[in-house]
Design a protein around this motif. Structure first.
Motif, mmCIF file in Angstrom:
data_model
loop_
_atom_site.group_PDB
_atom_site.id
_atom_site.type_symbol
_atom_site.label_atom_id
_atom_site.label_comp_id
_atom_site.label_asym_id
_atom_site.label_seq_id
_atom_site.Cartn_x
_atom_site.Cartn_y
_atom_site.Cartn_z
ATOM 1 N N GLY A 5 -49.474 11.308 -16.070
ATOM 2 C CA GLY A 5 -48.452 10.473 -16.678
ATOM 3 C C GLY A 5 -48.503 9.018 -16.269
ATOM 4 N N LEU A 6 -49.666 8.529 -15.829
ATOM 5 C CA LEU A 6 -49.798 7.136 -15.419
ATOM 6 C C LEU A 6 -50.037 6.247 -16.637
ATOM 7 C CD1 LEU A 6 -52.067 7.525 -12.252
ATOM 8 C CD2 LEU A 6 -49.567 7.561 -12.412
ATOM 9 N N ALA A 7 -49.488 5.059 -16.617
ATOM 10 C CA ALA A 7 -49.594 4.129 -17.738
ATOM 11 C C ALA A 7 -50.913 3.365 -17.666
ATOM 12 C CB ALA A 7 -48.408 3.173 -17.737
ATOM 13 N N VAL A 8 -51.977 4.013 -18.103
ATOM 14 C CA VAL A 8 -53.315 3.420 -18.114
ATOM 15 C C VAL A 8 -53.954 3.717 -19.470
ATOM 16 C CG1 VAL A 8 -53.632 3.587 -15.615
ATOM 17 C CG2 VAL A 8 -54.325 5.490 -17.086
ATOM 18 N N PRO A 9 -54.970 2.939 -19.866
ATOM 19 C CA PRO A 9 -55.615 3.180 -21.155
ATOM 20 C C PRO A 9 -56.641 4.301 -21.070
ATOM 21 C CG PRO A 9 -56.607 1.279 -20.097
ATOM 22 C CD PRO A 9 -55.474 1.724 -19.199
ATOM 23 N N ALA A 10 -56.930 4.897 -22.227
ATOM 24 C CA ALA A 10 -58.024 5.861 -22.373
ATOM 25 C C ALA A 10 -58.685 5.540 -23.715
ATOM 26 C CB ALA A 10 -57.517 7.293 -22.331
ATOM 27 N N VAL A 11 -59.660 4.653 -23.668
ATOM 28 C CA VAL A 11 -60.228 4.085 -24.892
ATOM 29 C C VAL A 11 -61.611 4.673 -25.147
ATOM 30 C CG1 VAL A 11 -60.934 1.955 -26.047
ATOM 31 C CG2 VAL A 11 -58.909 1.975 -24.582
ATOM 32 N N PRO B 44 -46.306 2.931 -24.821
ATOM 33 C CA PRO B 44 -44.972 3.092 -24.225
ATOM 34 C C PRO B 44 -45.101 3.612 -22.796
ATOM 35 C CG PRO B 44 -45.436 4.919 -25.709
ATOM 36 C CD PRO B 44 -46.605 3.986 -25.811
ATOM 37 N N PRO B 45 -44.504 2.962 -21.816
ATOM 38 C CA PRO B 45 -44.687 3.372 -20.414
ATOM 39 C C PRO B 45 -44.141 4.759 -20.111
ATOM 40 C CG PRO B 45 -43.012 1.665 -20.597
ATOM 41 C CD PRO B 45 -43.664 1.758 -21.934
ATOM 42 N N ASP B 46 -43.246 5.267 -20.956
ATOM 43 C CA ASP B 46 -42.681 6.590 -20.689
ATOM 44 C C ASP B 46 -43.448 7.725 -21.362
ATOM 45 O OD1 ASP B 46 -41.982 5.675 -23.189
ATOM 46 O OD2 ASP B 46 -40.026 6.674 -23.208
ATOM 47 N N ALA B 47 -44.494 7.389 -22.150
ATOM 48 C CA ALA B 47 -45.281 8.444 -22.812
ATOM 49 C C ALA B 47 -46.738 8.034 -22.951
ATOM 50 C CB ALA B 47 -44.690 8.756 -24.187
ATOM 51 N N PRO B 48 -47.382 7.615 -21.839
ATOM 52 C CA PRO B 48 -48.769 7.132 -21.952
ATOM 53 C C PRO B 48 -49.752 8.221 -22.369
ATOM 54 C CG PRO B 48 -48.157 7.367 -19.648
ATOM 55 C CD PRO B 48 -46.908 7.567 -20.447
#
Length: 350
Positions: free
Chosen positions: A128-134, A170-174
């Motif tokens: 649940g960390l706010a990081v990208p997965a591109v 959204p920081p609450d649903a990365p």
């Protein structure tokens, strides 16, 4: 641009595929699934994923798995370096993190075989960390969404796209956001110039659709032509036991450490030439036994093997160093044969 997350997450909630690693998204499950899916379609990977998790249910089990058994579990997926790196990473995790993946993007990224996308997927979906997965799907979506013709293989362009991805996260649903982008690229914003814009929740925001350029995006440079390599395959059967000769490939390079029939790369040998090459390995064969095998080819990322071959019989003898004799049952359960030799597998198992 207006934030895409609300429409995207609503669409994802209604259209997401039911997948085992989504139903139980532990960090380990996410990791295994993402490594498998790097070069494999979801439908093809699912039975492998379920078998892998059933036999290796946690990171300590993966770390301790015998290499030949690990290769057998991966047999059919190809690109074996993925699972070899995954085992190396599992061993690091056992030594340094008590057998549990760290909830830290940078520490995940430092593990063998874990790149920015995989680290981002584990961190966002599993923790649940706010990081990208591109990945490629996400790059395609954003190239069309922003009508950006920049070449997506350029590292600076990837950084720009990643910033855009994070502008909308959204920081609450990365985790859901990252999965929704991947799912949109897999199901709707398809590659090959064929986006299904009529089904897209972001169609009203898509600048590429508005400009009529979506089908031509993203931009990629032309791939380099593959190097073509002739390969002669030798299926050598022992006369007294019916076993076949297998050879272990070198620890580095293409198909590293896997078992295969003897194969002579860079050469298209006739029957006497194949027998001579085997003799140079220390394998004696019956010179009158050679039977031609069907031609085949296998395409790797940058190399194409064009294979021909011979089936030969051999008198009883000890295998040379790095080789074994194996019967059909051992081939079924003990030794993983790379997919490159799929055309010859039926001879070995017959």
């Amino acid at each position: 641009m207006e934030h895409i997350a609300p429409a995207l997450l609503q669409w994802f909630g209604q259209n997401r595929r039911t997948l085992p690693f989504r139903e139980d998204p532990t960090p380990y499950h996410v990791w295994v699934s993402e490594i498998m899916l790097q070069q494999t379609r979801v439908a093809a990977a699912l039975p492998y994923y379920e078998r892998f998790i059933r036999e290796l249910p946690d990171i300590p089990a993966l770390a301790a798995c015998p290499p030949d058994r690990l290769d057998k579990l991966w047999e059919g997926l190809g690109y074996y370096r993925r699972v070899h790196s995954m085992q190396q990473a599992a061993q690091v995790v056992c030594r340094e993190y008590g057998g549990q993946l760290p909830a830290d993007y940078d520490k995940l990224l430092a593990l063998p075989g874990v790149g920015p996308y995989t680290a981002g997927a584990i961190a966002s979906i599993g923790f649940g960390l706010a990081v990208p997965a591109v990945d490629g799907n996400v790059l395609r979506v954003f190239a069309r969404l922003y009508n950006d013709p920049s070449p997506i293989t350029d590292p600076a362009v990837k950084k720009t796209f990643t910033r855009r991805v994070m502008d909308h996260q959204p920081p609450d649903a990365p985790g859901d956001y990252n999965q929704a982008l991947m799912e949109l690229g897999a199901l709707v914003c398809l590659p090959g110039g064929a986006p299904l814009c009529g089904s897209c929740p972001l169609a009203g925001l898509c600048q590429g659709r508005r400009a009529g350029t979506a089908r031509s995006l993203p931009c990629k440079p032309q791939p380099k032509p593959r190097r073509v390599v002739p390969v002669t395959v030798a299926l050598v059967r022992r006369q007294d036991t019916g076993e076949w000769l297998l050879q272990k490939r070198p620890a580095g390079g293409l198909l590293a450490g896997l078992w295969q029939p003897p194969a002579f790369e860079g050469e298209r040998l006739d029957a006497p030439g194949a027998a001579a090459a085997l003799a140079a390995m220390g394998v004696q064969t019956d010179p009158d036994s050679a039977q031609p095998l069907p031609a085949s080819r296998h395409i790797f990322s940058h190399v194409e093997w064009q294979m021909t071959g011979w089936q030969l019989s051999a008198p009883p003898q000890q295998p040379p160093e790095g080789c074994v004799w194996a019967g059909p049952e051992q081939l079924q359960t003990g030794y993983a044969l790379p997919g490159a030799f799929k055309a010859y597998r039926k001879f070995l198992l017959g």
